[in-house]
Enzyme design. Structure first.
Site, PDB file in Angstrom:
ATOM      1  N   ASP A  92       0.877  -1.331  -0.018  1.00 48.80           N
ATOM      2  CA  ASP A  92       0.022   0.012  -0.165  1.00 48.80           C
ATOM      3  C   ASP A  92       1.200   1.210   0.163  1.00 48.80           C
ATOM      4  OD1 ASP A  92      -2.262   1.832   0.351  1.00 48.80           O
ATOM      5  OD2 ASP A  92      -1.550   1.956   3.101  1.00 48.80           O
ATOM      6  N   ASP A 112      -0.093   5.099   1.141  1.00 50.41           N
ATOM      7  CA  ASP A 112      -0.056   6.035   2.302  1.00 50.41           C
ATOM      8  C   ASP A 112      -0.655   4.830   3.485  1.00 50.41           C
ATOM      9  OD1 ASP A 112      -1.225   8.791   0.741  1.00 50.41           O
ATOM     10  OD2 ASP A 112      -1.483   7.273  -0.642  1.00 50.41           O
ATOM     11  N   THR A 160      -2.417   1.133  -4.839  1.00 48.97           N
ATOM     12  CA  THR A 160      -2.905   2.473  -3.927  1.00 48.97           C
ATOM     13  C   THR A 160      -4.179   3.030  -4.398  1.00 48.97           C
ATOM     14  OG1 THR A 160      -2.625   4.730  -2.881  1.00 48.97           O
ATOM     15  CG2 THR A 160      -1.423   4.031  -5.565  1.00 48.97           C
ATOM     16  N   SER A 161      -4.728   3.688  -2.907  1.00 50.37           N
ATOM     17  CA  SER A 161      -5.814   3.833  -3.210  1.00 50.37           C
ATOM     18  C   SER A 161      -6.369   5.091  -3.631  1.00 50.37           C
ATOM     19  CB  SER A 161      -7.098   3.690  -2.269  1.00 50.37           C
ATOM     20  OG  SER A 161      -7.584   2.269  -1.439  1.00 50.37           O
ATOM     21  N   LYS A 207     -10.146  -1.097  -3.095  1.00 56.19           N
ATOM     22  CA  LYS A 207      -9.677  -1.742  -1.333  1.00 56.19           C
ATOM     23  C   LYS A 207     -11.756  -1.319  -0.774  1.00 56.19           C
ATOM     24  CE  LYS A 207      -4.849  -0.524  -1.767  1.00 56.19           C
ATOM     25  NZ  LYS A 207      -4.629  -0.554  -1.042  1.00 56.19           N
ATOM     26  N   ASP A 235      -1.589  -0.639   6.062  1.00 54.21           N
ATOM     27  CA  ASP A 235      -1.622   0.141   7.879  1.00 54.21           C
ATOM     28  C   ASP A 235      -3.760  -0.025   7.976  1.00 54.21           C
ATOM     29  OD1 ASP A 235      -2.440   2.961   6.952  1.00 54.21           O
ATOM     30  OD2 ASP A 235      -2.014   1.758   5.416  1.00 54.21           O
TER      31      ASP A 235
END
Length: 223
Positions: free
Chosen positions: A21, A23, A113-114, A145, A170
């Site tokens: 991931d 962030d 990543t989102s 996600k 995270d």
């Protein structure tokens, strides 16, 4: 070696690739994220006192929880603008640069990543972090996600199966995405308390571990 770091079932396993991931895992963008969303909420008349459990979920999926459908497109475009402009205070998290550097020569890593691509590149650029060539962003998948699609696509672009990969995350939504993709998971307690994270192993951040690459793949060991 840190004796207090337990990797549980991850210890001794060899993975085809490590899928990170971004962030909260590689970089700390939490202050910028929360500033941006509070500004967005004020502009759209949304009651939002904090970002809380929304970490790790794409903006397009968050917006639908707060606004009617006719506002979705405008609202998503606006939060992307705000976030891309606000990169103040974003920093690399401990151990992240070393983790990516250890895996880089093997080509056995990716980021999922989102963020949309422009935002991801803006955040990476301000930190000076060197990302792997494979970068999967929210605008590359139909569902983000906690759906498994982001990590499945990252694995596919590396030419491996997600079930043979280690996901490093995270946020609960990201860990669920990794689980749904069939991957093993290493959770970092950088954004949420360790007790709120469901994974094969939980450590404080990437400085607690290091990655070792062999001819068979990549392993994670205590630092």
């Amino acid at each position: 070696m840190a004796d207090n770091v337990s990797l549980g079932p991850l210890a001794g396993r060899t993975f085809a690739a490590v899928l990170f991931d971004m962030d909260g895992t590689l970089i700390d963008s939490t202050p910028a994220v929360e500033r941006s969303w509070l500004r967005w909420a004020d502009e759209f008349g949304v009651h939002l006192t904090g970002f809380g459990s929304w970490h790790g979920i794409p903006a397009a999926q968050i917006v639908t929880r707060f606004l009617p459908e006719e506002q979705w497109e405008t609202a998503v475009r606006r939060i992307e603008e705000i976030e891309t402009q606000d990169v103040e205070g974003i920093v690399v998290l401990p151990g992240a640069a070393d983790a990516l550097a250890a895996l880089a020569p093997s080509g056995r890593s990716a980021i999922a990543t989102s963020c949309v691509r422009n935002l991801a590149l803006a955040r990476i650029g301000v930190t000076g972090l060197v990302p792997p060539p494979v970068l999967v962003t929210a605008d590359m998948v139909k569902v983000g996600k906690p759906d498994p699609e982001p990590y499945r696509l990252a694995a596919q672009r590396l030419g491996v199966n997600a079930t043979d990969c280690l996901v490093v995350e995270d946020a609960p939504a990201g860990l669920a995405s990794g689980r749904n993709a069939g991957a093993a998971r290493l959770a970092l307690a950088t954004t949420h308390p360790a007790g709120a994270l469901e994974a094969e192993a939980v450590v404080k951040d990437l400085s607690a571990v290091r990655f070792v690459v062999t001819g068979e793949g990549a392993r994670v060991v205590p630092a």
